[in-house]
Structures are given as structure tokens and as C-alpha cells.
Design a protein around this motif. Structure first.
Motif, PDB file in Angstrom:
ATOM      1  N   ILE A  48     -35.589  54.898  -3.294  1.00 47.05           N
ATOM      2  CA  ILE A  48     -35.281  54.402  -1.942  1.00 47.05           C
ATOM      3  C   ILE A  48     -35.891  53.023  -1.730  1.00 47.05           C
ATOM      4  N   TYR A  49     -37.157  52.870  -2.169  1.00 50.65           N
ATOM      5  CA  TYR A  49     -37.861  51.587  -2.054  1.00 50.65           C
ATOM      6  C   TYR A  49     -37.079  50.494  -2.776  1.00 50.65           C
ATOM      7  N   ASN A  50     -36.686  50.753  -4.028  1.00 49.69           N
ATOM      8  CA  ASN A  50     -36.012  49.731  -4.830  1.00 49.69           C
ATOM      9  C   ASN A  50     -34.603  49.440  -4.332  1.00 49.69           C
ATOM     10  N   PHE A  51     -33.898  50.484  -3.852  1.00 50.64           N
ATOM     11  CA  PHE A  51     -32.561  50.246  -3.308  1.00 50.64           C
ATOM     12  C   PHE A  51     -32.653  49.371  -2.055  1.00 50.64           C
ATOM     13  N   SER A  52     -33.608  49.657  -1.174  1.00 50.14           N
ATOM     14  CA  SER A  52     -33.781  48.880   0.062  1.00 50.14           C
ATOM     15  C   SER A  52     -34.187  47.442  -0.249  1.00 50.14           C
ATOM     16  N   TYR A  53     -35.090  47.300  -1.214  1.00 53.94           N
ATOM     17  CA  TYR A  53     -35.535  45.972  -1.636  1.00 53.94           C
ATOM     18  C   TYR A  53     -34.356  45.161  -2.178  1.00 53.94           C
ATOM     19  N   THR A  54     -33.525  45.821  -2.985  1.00 54.96           N
ATOM     20  CA  THR A  54     -32.354  45.163  -3.548  1.00 54.96           C
ATOM     21  C   THR A  54     -31.356  44.796  -2.450  1.00 54.96           C
ATOM     22  N   VAL A 170     -51.682  53.889   1.287  1.00 54.64           N
ATOM     23  CA  VAL A 170     -50.651  54.615   0.537  1.00 54.64           C
ATOM     24  C   VAL A 170     -51.305  55.785  -0.183  1.00 54.64           C
ATOM     25  N   LYS A 171     -51.073  56.983   0.345  1.00 52.76           N
ATOM     26  CA  LYS A 171     -51.785  58.171  -0.155  1.00 52.76           C
ATOM     27  C   LYS A 171     -50.864  59.318  -0.545  1.00 52.76           C
ATOM     28  N   LYS A 172     -49.608  59.308  -0.088  1.00 50.23           N
ATOM     29  CA  LYS A 172     -48.719  60.446  -0.338  1.00 50.23           C
ATOM     30  C   LYS A 172     -47.295  59.970  -0.600  1.00 50.23           C
ATOM     31  N   PRO A 173     -46.419  60.844  -1.138  1.00 47.07           N
ATOM     32  CA  PRO A 173     -45.052  60.434  -1.518  1.00 47.07           C
ATOM     33  C   PRO A 173     -44.230  59.786  -0.413  1.00 47.07           C
ATOM     34  N   SER A 174     -44.486  60.180   0.843  1.00 47.69           N
ATOM     35  CA  SER A 174     -43.693  59.632   1.950  1.00 47.69           C
ATOM     36  C   SER A 174     -44.157  58.245   2.390  1.00 47.69           C
ATOM     37  N   ASP A 175     -45.184  57.703   1.760  1.00 48.59           N
ATOM     38  CA  ASP A 175     -45.746  56.410   2.176  1.00 48.59           C
ATOM     39  C   ASP A 175     -45.027  55.214   1.570  1.00 48.59           C
ATOM     40  N   TYR A 176     -43.803  55.416   1.077  1.00 49.32           N
ATOM     41  CA  TYR A 176     -43.071  54.284   0.502  1.00 49.32           C
ATOM     42  C   TYR A 176     -42.726  53.242   1.566  1.00 49.32           C
ATOM     43  N   ILE A 177     -42.659  53.661   2.843  1.00 50.76           N
ATOM     44  CA  ILE A 177     -42.417  52.711   3.932  1.00 50.76           C
ATOM     45  C   ILE A 177     -43.622  51.782   4.075  1.00 50.76           C
ATOM     46  N   ILE A 178     -44.817  52.362   4.012  1.00 52.81           N
ATOM     47  CA  ILE A 178     -46.040  51.550   4.090  1.00 52.81           C
ATOM     48  C   ILE A 178     -46.117  50.604   2.902  1.00 52.81           C
ATOM     49  N   TYR A 179     -45.730  51.116   1.730  1.00 54.15           N
ATOM     50  CA  TYR A 179     -45.719  50.280   0.523  1.00 54.15           C
ATOM     51  C   TYR A 179     -44.754  49.108   0.690  1.00 54.15           C
ATOM     52  N   ALA A 180     -43.620  49.347   1.341  1.00 49.35           N
ATOM     53  CA  ALA A 180     -42.659  48.268   1.606  1.00 49.35           C
ATOM     54  C   ALA A 180     -43.290  47.200   2.496  1.00 49.35           C
ATOM     55  N   GLY A 181     -44.022  47.637   3.528  1.00 48.22           N
ATOM     56  CA  GLY A 181     -44.686  46.691   4.424  1.00 48.22           C
ATOM     57  C   GLY A 181     -45.744  45.866   3.704  1.00 48.22           C
ATOM     58  N   ILE A 182     -46.478  46.508   2.813  1.00 48.45           N
ATOM     59  CA  ILE A 182     -47.503  45.805   2.033  1.00 48.45           C
ATOM     60  C   ILE A 182     -46.858  44.810   1.078  1.00 48.45           C
ATOM     61  N   THR A 183     -45.709  45.166   0.530  1.00 43.28           N
ATOM     62  CA  THR A 183     -44.968  44.248  -0.344  1.00 43.28           C
ATOM     63  C   THR A 183     -44.561  42.993   0.417  1.00 43.28           C
ATOM     64  N   VAL A 184     -44.098  43.174   1.659  1.00 41.56           N
ATOM     65  CA  VAL A 184     -43.729  42.031   2.501  1.00 41.56           C
ATOM     66  C   VAL A 184     -44.946  41.152   2.766  1.00 41.56           C
ATOM     67  N   LEU A 185     -46.077  41.783   3.069  1.00 42.62           N
ATOM     68  CA  LEU A 185     -47.309  41.029   3.323  1.00 42.62           C
ATOM     69  C   LEU A 185     -47.720  40.227   2.104  1.00 42.62           C
ATOM     70  N   ALA A 186     -47.627  40.838   0.936  1.00 45.31           N
ATOM     71  CA  ALA A 186     -48.046  40.164  -0.299  1.00 45.31           C
ATOM     72  C   ALA A 186     -47.156  38.973  -0.629  1.00 45.31           C
ATOM     73  N   SER A 187     -45.850  39.098  -0.357  1.00 45.61           N
ATOM     74  CA  SER A 187     -44.910  38.049  -0.772  1.00 45.61           C
ATOM     75  C   SER A 187     -44.756  36.924   0.247  1.00 45.61           C
ATOM     76  N   VAL A 188     -44.733  37.255   1.546  1.00 46.53           N
ATOM     77  CA  VAL A 188     -44.466  36.210   2.552  1.00 46.53           C
ATOM     78  C   VAL A 188     -45.468  36.222   3.703  1.00 46.53           C
ATOM     79  N   GLY A 189     -46.588  36.912   3.516  1.00 52.24           N
ATOM     80  CA  GLY A 189     -47.573  37.009   4.601  1.00 52.24           C
ATOM     81  C   GLY A 189     -48.167  35.678   5.011  1.00 52.24           C
ATOM     82  N   SER A 190     -48.171  34.707   4.116  1.00 53.45           N
ATOM     83  CA  SER A 190     -48.793  33.408   4.402  1.00 53.45           C
ATOM     84  C   SER A 190     -47.829  32.409   5.037  1.00 53.45           C
TER      85      SER A 190
END
Length: 492
Positions: A48-54, A170-190
Motif C-alpha cells: 500500500i505504501y509503495n503503490f501510494s508513493y508511486t 512506527v511500532k506496528k503493521p498499521s503504522d505505514y501511514i506514519i511511515y509515509a509522513g516520515i518519508t515526506v519529512l525526510a525528503s521535503v521537510g526543509s
């Protein structure tokens, strides 16, 4: 009175080191995060994470309009004139704002039309913040001024913060939404910081005087070229998801992640030379342009082949270390897609360092359009049979085809700039050197049980023997690198 631009310009070598550090950081970040995430999240969650990212990647493409490439090429000619670069930057920024607004409207329409996207809706929403922040980040301005000190510093800060957030939240399988938010922060947070910092050396503002007739034609040609590239970058994930489901996308994501990390690391030296090559060609300094292009081409020839061979030989160990045993089916697809590294880097030189500086974006458009269609056809035919292995194969064929076409379109410049005698010698010596890599990796795989220890020993030993072998043969690329290091040590 013309205002003096207050940007410290580093030497090309320093920029290459800084961008190399950034690439290493971008390599370390997923090496730290991906093993953790792939174990915490389920394979379906990763799908789901990779499909949304794509999916958001397509809309990032629309909002970008190819502006980044165009701005670097044209802006490099104005960077020493404050008034011209400020006027140019404001026009490009304003056009980008309009394209961003249009993109969000299109995104909302597609989410309303395609009901089967509902299960991805929240993840897509989180990733959509990348569109806005990428626009206001004006990263192309920092590339124009080769301000890699700032780029590297801010990247380190946001990557470290993102890693901390990942392990905390990010602690459990359903936290892929949080992981998506962290990915956004890492790539364009600045990006907000970028916007305000850019105002310290250019007068950046929204303007209605965009000179659209002047900019729009080359921007659209570059845009459609980038569309073609991204179609065959994203088509495999999209078709794989539709044909084989989230599990297959999750498996394939490991292969593409490792492939992309390696490609980004090797292309660090290429990225910093693009604005310099554009500036040299734009100012008709053809001798300096040819010399730099030849050095770049031969350097990547010597580096790309051993990187691809190393990935092929150690694919299983790399997958086990970065992901886990449940992702082991991706080892074979990684071995296949690794071959594309060689074609991809050479194609990048032909496209970004030859065709674009010479304003042959129309030729690039032809290449990317034909390659995108070829890639889609191959994916449709092969993915139902070979799944993620078929997706990897389609990438290899596409990169090879694009490299050949762009090489033909830029042949008149390439043959004047690149010494083919040196290139053939480099290729032969590199192939012979890779025999050491194959033998060493085979021995490590056979006699060392630990995946981590086996990979570490093979990388260090292979690099040493490969370098020494080329040095004994007095390979000009390796000799130049050694002499450069020796000179630095002597003067320091």
C-alpha cells in the motif's frame, strides 16, 4: 547598481565530495530504516505504501513540469547577474505555483473517479504534501549556484530527525501511514527553510509577468520527456500491482530500493557536473565542456560495471540484510535489474549532459516517448508470466534502448568529446577487473555463513583488488583519482 550575489561557490571536486556525502546519507538512511520498516510493517502494508508513493509520483511529475531541468540549464547562464537571475527565478517559481494548483485539482478529480483507490486514500493524502513542499523548496536554485554545502547540511538534519521519529512512532503493521509522513519529512521537510534562505541571494517572488511564451515551449518538451522516463520508472509498479497484487509490489519494492540506492550513489558525481556543463556549453566554452564530459563518461564507465557485478553476486546477502528472509524472492529480480545500472548512468550522461545543454530536448522527447511505450508493452506481456522478475527485465531493456537512442541523437557531440580508444581500454580493463570481484564474492558466499560479514568482506576486498588491478594497468581514471588524492594530502 547591480547587487552582488552572496553565494560561496565551491570547486567542482568539493561539490562532488559534498554531493557524494549526501548520496551516502541517502544510502545510509534506507539501510537504517528499511530493515526496521520491512520487519515491522506487513508485506501488504509495504505494498500500500509503495503503490501510494508511486501514484503521487505521477502528480509530482505534473507539478514539476520539467521545470527543475529547464531552470538549471537556463539559470546557470544568469547566475552571476543578480537582476537577471532574480527575474528568471521569479518567473519559473510563478509558473511552478500555477502547475501545482492545477496538479491538486487533477489529483482530487482522479480520487473521485477511481473508487478502487479508497483503500489507499489516507496514504495518498499524506504523500500529496510532497507536491506543495517540492514547489516552494526551489531546489533548482541551489543546484544552479552549486550550493551543496547548504543542501548537504539541511539533508543531514532532516534525515536524522526522520530516523528518530521512525523508531519512536512506527511500532506496528498499521503504522505505514506514519511511515509515509516520515518519508515526506525526510525528503521535503526543509522546503520552507529553502524558500526563505533563497531570498538571501535572489529576489524570489510570485509575479504575473511570467513570459510564458518564452519558457513554456522548452518546459513542455522537457516535461513530456520526463513523463516518458517516469512512465517506465513507475509503470512496472503500477502494472505489477494491478496484475499480481500488493504482495508482489512489496517484494519488488526491495529490489528497486536497493537498485535506486546504488544508482544514486554512483550518480553523485554526475549530478554536480550538470550545471557546470550547462554553463560551459551555454557560454560556448566547448573545449572545457568536452574535457569535463570525457572525464565524467570514463569515470562512470569504470565505476558502473563493478557496481552491477557486485550487486548481482551478493544480491541474496543484500536482501537478507536490508529486508529479511520473507523478502528473499526479490534477490533474483535484484540480480536482473542490477544490469540496468550500467545503461542508466550512460544514458543519463547522454540525456542530461549532452542533449539538454545543446537544447535538443525535442530529441530527448522522442527517446522517452518510444521507450515508455516499449516499457509498457514489455510489462504487460511479461509481468503475468514472470511477476517481479519480468518488471526488472523490462527496466533493463528500457534503459538499454534509451541509452542507444540518446547516443545516436547526440553522436556528433559525443564523438568530438569522448576518446573512444580510452573508452574501449577502460571497458576491457574494467571487465578484467570484475573477474576479481566475481571470484571474491563467490568465495565469500561459499565459506562465510554470516550475510553481513560475507558482504562486508566481499565489498572491501573486491574494491581493493579492483582498484589495485586498474592502478597496475595505469588506468587513466584511477591514476587521476590517486594523483588528486595525493595532491590534496600534500597541500593539506
Amino acid at each position: 547598481m547591480t547587487k552582488k550575489i552572496r553565494v560561496k561557490k565551491n570547486a567542482l571536486g568539493v561539490n562532488a565530495i559534498l554531493n557524494g556525502m549526501q548520496s551516502i546519507l541517502n544510502l545510509i538512511f534506507p539501510l537504517i530504516t528499511f530493515p526496521y520498516v520491512s520487519r515491522v510493517l506487513s508485506v501488504n502494508g509495504m505494498g500500500i505504501y509503495n503503490f501510494s508513493y508511486t501514484y503521487i509520483g505521477y502528480f509530482l511529475l505534473i507539478s514539476g513540469l520539467g521545470i527543475n531541468t529547464y531552470a538549471v540549464r537556463e539559470g546557470s547562464k544568469y547566475r552571476d547577474n543578480f537582476n537577471k537571475i532574480s527575474n528568471f527565478s521569479s518567473q519559473i517559481f510563478s509558473i511552478n505555483i500555477l502547475s501545482t494548483i492545477t496538479t491538486y485539482l487533477l489529483l482530487c478529480i482522479t480520487l473521485f473517479i477511481f473508487k478502487n483507490l479508497q483503500s489507499y486514500l489516507l496514504c495518498i493524502f499524506v504523500f500529496s504534501f510532497q507536491i506543495f513542499f517540492t514547489t516552494i523548496g526551489v531546489n533548482w536554485l541551489y543546484i544552479i549556484y552549486e550550493d551543496y554545502t547548504y543542501i548537504t547540511t539541511r539533508n543531514i538534519i532532516f534525515k536524522v530527525v526522520s530516523i528518530l521519529f521512525l523508531f519512536i512512532f512506527v511500532k506496528k503493521p498499521s503504522d505505514y501511514i506514519i511511515y509515509a509522513g516520515i518519508t515526506v519529512l525526510a525528503s521535503v521537510g526543509s522546503s520552507i527553510l529553502n524558500y526563505y534562505h533563497a531570498k538571501s541571494f535572489v529576489n524570489l517572488k510570485f509575479t504575473l509577468n511570467m513570459e510564458i511564451k518564452r519558457h513554456l515551449k522548452p518546459i513542455f518538451i522537457i516535461f513530456f520527456s520526463v513523463v516518458g522516463v517516469n512512465i517506465y520508472l513507475y509503470a512496472d509498479n503500477t502494472i505489477l500491482g494491478l496484475e499480481k497484487g500488493n504482495y508482489a509490489v512489496g517484494i519488488y519494492s526491495v529490489s528497486t530500493k536497493i537498485y535506486k540506492m546504488t544508482e544514486d550513489l554512483l550518480s553523485a558525481v554526475l549530478t554536480v557536473t550538470i550545471p557546470r556543463l550547462s554553463m560551459l556549453y551555454g557560454k560556448k566554452m566547448y573545449h572545457q565542456y568536452s574535457r569535463l564530459l570525457s572525464q565524467l563518461f570514463n569515470l562512470l564507465m569504470v565505476l558502473s560495471l563493478p557496481a552491477a557485478i557486485g550487486l548481482i553476486m551478493m544480491s541474496k546477502n543484500i536482501v537478507l540484510i536490508i529486508a529479511s528472509r520473507k523478502y528473499l524472492p526479490s534477490a533474483n529480480s535484484l540480480s536482473i535489474i542490477s544490469i540496468a545500472i550500467i545503461f542508466s548512468l550512460i544514458n543519463w550522461i547522454f540525456a542530461d549532459c549532452v542533449l539538454l545543454p545543446s537544447k535538443r530536448e525535442n530529441k530527448l522527447l522522442i527517446t522517452t516517448t518510444v521507450t515508455a511505450l516499449l516499457n509498457i508493452i514489455i510489462n504487460i506481456l511479461i509481468i503475468p508470466l514472470w511477476a517481479y522478475d519480468g518488471a526488472s527485465f523490462s527496466t533493463v531493456v528500457s534503459e538499454l534502448f534509451a541509452m542507444c537512442m540518446n547516443g545516436i541523437f547526440g553522436w556528433d557531440i559525443i564523438k568530438r568529446s569522448v576518446s573512444f580508444r580510452t573508452t574501449i581500454i577502460n571497458l576491457i580493463e574494467s571487465v578484467c577487473g570484475c573477474l576479481f570481484i566475481i571470484c571474491i564474492c563467490h568465495l565469500c558466499n561459499s565459506f562465510i555463513n554470516s550475510s553481513i560479514f560475507s558482504l562486508a568482506v566481499s565489498v572491501v576486498t573486491s574494491t581493493f583488488f579492483y582498484g589495485v588491478f586498474l592502478l597496475i594497468l595505469k588506468n587513466p581514471v584511477i591514476v587521476e583519482i590517486v594523483n588528486g588524492i595525493r595532491k590534496k594530502l600534500t597541500t593539506s
